[in-house]
Design an enzyme around this catalytic site. Structure first.
Site, PDB file in Angstrom:
ATOM      1  N   LEU A 127       0.891  -1.236  -0.034  1.00  0.00           N
ATOM      2  CA  LEU A 127      -0.083   0.087   0.173  1.00  0.00           C
ATOM      3  C   LEU A 127       1.043   1.186   0.088  1.00  0.00           C
ATOM      4  CD1 LEU A 127      -2.480  -1.119   2.696  1.00  0.00           C
ATOM      5  CD2 LEU A 127      -2.951  -0.875   0.166  1.00  0.00           C
ATOM      6  N   GLU A 145      -7.630   3.445   8.351  1.00  0.00           N
ATOM      7  CA  GLU A 145      -8.196   2.902   7.009  1.00  0.00           C
ATOM      8  C   GLU A 145      -8.081   1.368   7.200  1.00  0.00           C
ATOM      9  OE1 GLU A 145      -9.363   1.786   3.329  1.00  0.00           O
ATOM     10  OE2 GLU A 145      -7.240   1.321   3.625  1.00  0.00           O
TER      11      GLU A 145
HETATM   12  N1  LIG Z   1      -5.377   0.467  -2.336  1.00  0.00           N
HETATM   13  C1  LIG Z   1      -6.042  -0.778  -1.805  1.00  0.00           C
HETATM   14  O1  LIG Z   1      -7.052  -0.838  -1.409  1.00  0.00           O
HETATM   15  C2  LIG Z   1      -5.454  -1.924  -2.056  1.00  0.00           C
HETATM   16  C3  LIG Z   1      -5.814  -3.195  -1.541  1.00  0.00           C
HETATM   17  C4  LIG Z   1      -5.163  -4.390  -1.776  1.00  0.00           C
HETATM   18  C5  LIG Z   1      -3.826  -4.465  -2.548  1.00  0.00           C
HETATM   19  N2  LIG Z   1      -3.453  -3.184  -3.059  1.00  0.00           N
HETATM   20  C6  LIG Z   1      -2.206  -3.301  -3.727  1.00  0.00           C
HETATM   21  O2  LIG Z   1      -2.465  -3.872  -4.910  1.00  0.00           O
HETATM   22  C7  LIG Z   1      -1.007  -4.128  -5.212  1.00  0.00           C
HETATM   23  C8  LIG Z   1      -1.173  -5.575  -5.554  1.00  0.00           C
HETATM   24  O3  LIG Z   1      -1.878  -5.794  -6.811  1.00  0.00           O
HETATM   25  P1  LIG Z   1      -1.249  -6.450  -7.910  1.00  0.00           P
HETATM   26  O4  LIG Z   1      -1.910  -5.798  -8.927  1.00  0.00           O
HETATM   27  O5  LIG Z   1       0.215  -6.111  -8.025  1.00  0.00           O
HETATM   28  O6  LIG Z   1      -1.515  -8.019  -7.907  1.00  0.00           O
HETATM   29  P2  LIG Z   1      -2.938  -8.797  -7.451  1.00  0.00           P
HETATM   30  O7  LIG Z   1      -4.009  -8.678  -8.395  1.00  0.00           O
HETATM   31  O8  LIG Z   1      -2.973  -8.894  -5.657  1.00  0.00           O
HETATM   32  O9  LIG Z   1      -2.031 -10.325  -7.779  1.00  0.00           O
HETATM   33  C9  LIG Z   1      -1.952 -10.544  -9.121  1.00  0.00           C
HETATM   34  C10 LIG Z   1      -1.748 -11.855  -9.362  1.00  0.00           C
HETATM   35  O10 LIG Z   1      -2.973 -12.530  -9.035  1.00  0.00           O
HETATM   36  C11 LIG Z   1      -3.357 -13.565  -9.646  1.00  0.00           C
HETATM   37  N3  LIG Z   1      -4.607 -13.219 -10.174  1.00  0.00           N
HETATM   38  C12 LIG Z   1      -5.109 -11.921 -10.383  1.00  0.00           C
HETATM   39  N4  LIG Z   1      -6.337 -11.905 -11.050  1.00  0.00           N
HETATM   40  C13 LIG Z   1      -6.529 -13.331 -11.451  1.00  0.00           C
HETATM   41  C14 LIG Z   1      -7.786 -14.210 -11.830  1.00  0.00           C
HETATM   42  N5  LIG Z   1      -8.882 -13.415 -12.524  1.00  0.00           N
HETATM   43  N6  LIG Z   1      -7.645 -15.161 -12.168  1.00  0.00           N
HETATM   44  C15 LIG Z   1      -6.394 -16.065 -11.787  1.00  0.00           C
HETATM   45  N7  LIG Z   1      -5.350 -15.539 -11.056  1.00  0.00           N
HETATM   46  C16 LIG Z   1      -5.503 -14.192 -11.098  1.00  0.00           C
HETATM   47  C17 LIG Z   1      -2.342 -13.741 -10.686  1.00  0.00           C
HETATM   48  O11 LIG Z   1      -1.445 -14.840  -9.899  1.00  0.00           O
HETATM   49  P3  LIG Z   1      -0.240 -15.725 -10.442  1.00  0.00           P
HETATM   50  O12 LIG Z   1       0.711 -14.884 -11.222  1.00  0.00           O
HETATM   51  O13 LIG Z   1       0.043 -16.487  -9.244  1.00  0.00           O
HETATM   52  O14 LIG Z   1      -1.123 -16.611 -11.401  1.00  0.00           O
HETATM   53  C18 LIG Z   1      -1.819 -12.576 -10.548  1.00  0.00           C
HETATM   54  O15 LIG Z   1      -0.194 -12.456 -11.378  1.00  0.00           O
HETATM   55  C19 LIG Z   1      -0.094  -3.810  -4.154  1.00  0.00           C
HETATM   56  O16 LIG Z   1       0.617  -2.870  -4.046  1.00  0.00           O
HETATM   57  C20 LIG Z   1      -1.111  -3.817  -2.921  1.00  0.00           C
HETATM   58  O17 LIG Z   1      -0.531  -3.186  -1.777  1.00  0.00           O
HETATM   59  C21 LIG Z   1      -4.062  -2.004  -2.570  1.00  0.00           C
END
Ligand SMILES: NC(=O)c1ccc[n+]([C@@H]2O[C@H](COP(=O)([O-])OP(=O)(O)OC[C@H]3O[C@@H](n4cnc5c(N)ncnc54)[C@H](OP(=O)(O)O)[C@@H]3O)[C@@H](O)[C@H]2O)c1
Length: 160
Positions: free
Chosen positions: A23, A30
């Site tokens: 984050l 939050e």
């Molecule tokens: N601001 C907020 O409210 C909030 C909340 C939560 C997270 N975040 C932030 O968001 C970021 C993480 O998000 P991110 O975009 O990097 O990754 P993410 O969506 O958490 O993870 C991506 C991985 O999830 C799997 N995946 C996603 N969608 C899928 C689907 N439809 N079907 C199957 N597998 C799926 C895949 O894993 P595999 O590669 O293993 O196949 C993909 O590589 C971080 O910076 C975190 O801190 C923010």
């Protein structure tokens, strides 16, 4: 499938949601709101199921995961074993199906999907099962590498 999926996301003034897998901010209130929203149930015999992408799962400190008192569902296309209390699913639809099949059917009250990739958020927000988007505005701009995709304005109405 009659399940209701809810997106819960906090977004900065510049529409950012994450940086370097974490984050962009540290906001105790939050975090407390997130915990309350994802954990509380009206029916004490039920739990909520939190759906998140694999990277979001990895961004949760080891001591805090699985998120307590909630069914943790991690989406990944890899064959991951994340422990007995974590459901790993290879798509959002498969997760929604698993949550409605025995042994979980009837035990779940609220299904929030954690914001994460634009891709997963987009898929969740455009899913016919998406009921509400709980969007918290963080009133400051942050350096981010993950951004909120556009909220489908023809489907959702801003209420507050
Ligand atoms: N601001 C907020 O409210 C909030 C909340 C939560 C997270 N975040 C932030 O968001 C970021 C993480 O998000 P991110 O975009 O990097 O990754 P993410 O969506 O958490 O993870 C991506 C991985 O999830 C799997 N995946 C996603 N969608 C899928 C689907 N439809 N079907 C199957 N597998 C799926 C895949 O894993 P595999 O590669 O293993 O196949 C993909 O590589 C971080 O910076 C975190 O801190 C923010």
């Amino acid at each position: 499938m009659s399940v209701k999926l809810n997106v819960i996301v906090a977004v900065s003034e510049n529409m950012g949601i994450g940086i370097n897998g974490e984050l962009p901010w540290r906001l105790k209130k939050e975090m407390a709101y997130f915990k309350r929203m994802t954990k509380c149930t009206n029916d004490s015999s039920k739990q909520n199921a939190v759906i998140m992408g694999r990277k979001t799962w990895e961004s949760i400190p080891g001591k805090n995961r699985p998120l307590d008192g909630r069914i943790n569902v991690v989406l990944s296309r890899q064959n991951l074993m994340l422990g007995p209390n974590v459901l790993v699913c290879n798509s959002l639809n498969s997760a929604l199906h698993r949550l409605q099949e025995p042994p979980l059917a009837g035990t779940i009250e609220f299904i929030p999907a954690l914001s994460s990739t634009s891709f997963l958020l987009q898929e969740a927000m455009t899913s016919p099962h998406c009921f509400r988007i709980y969007l918290t505005k963080v009133l400051k701009a942050f350096k981010c590498d993950t951004f909120l995709p556009e909220v489908p304005g023809n489907t959702f109405r801003l209420v507050r």
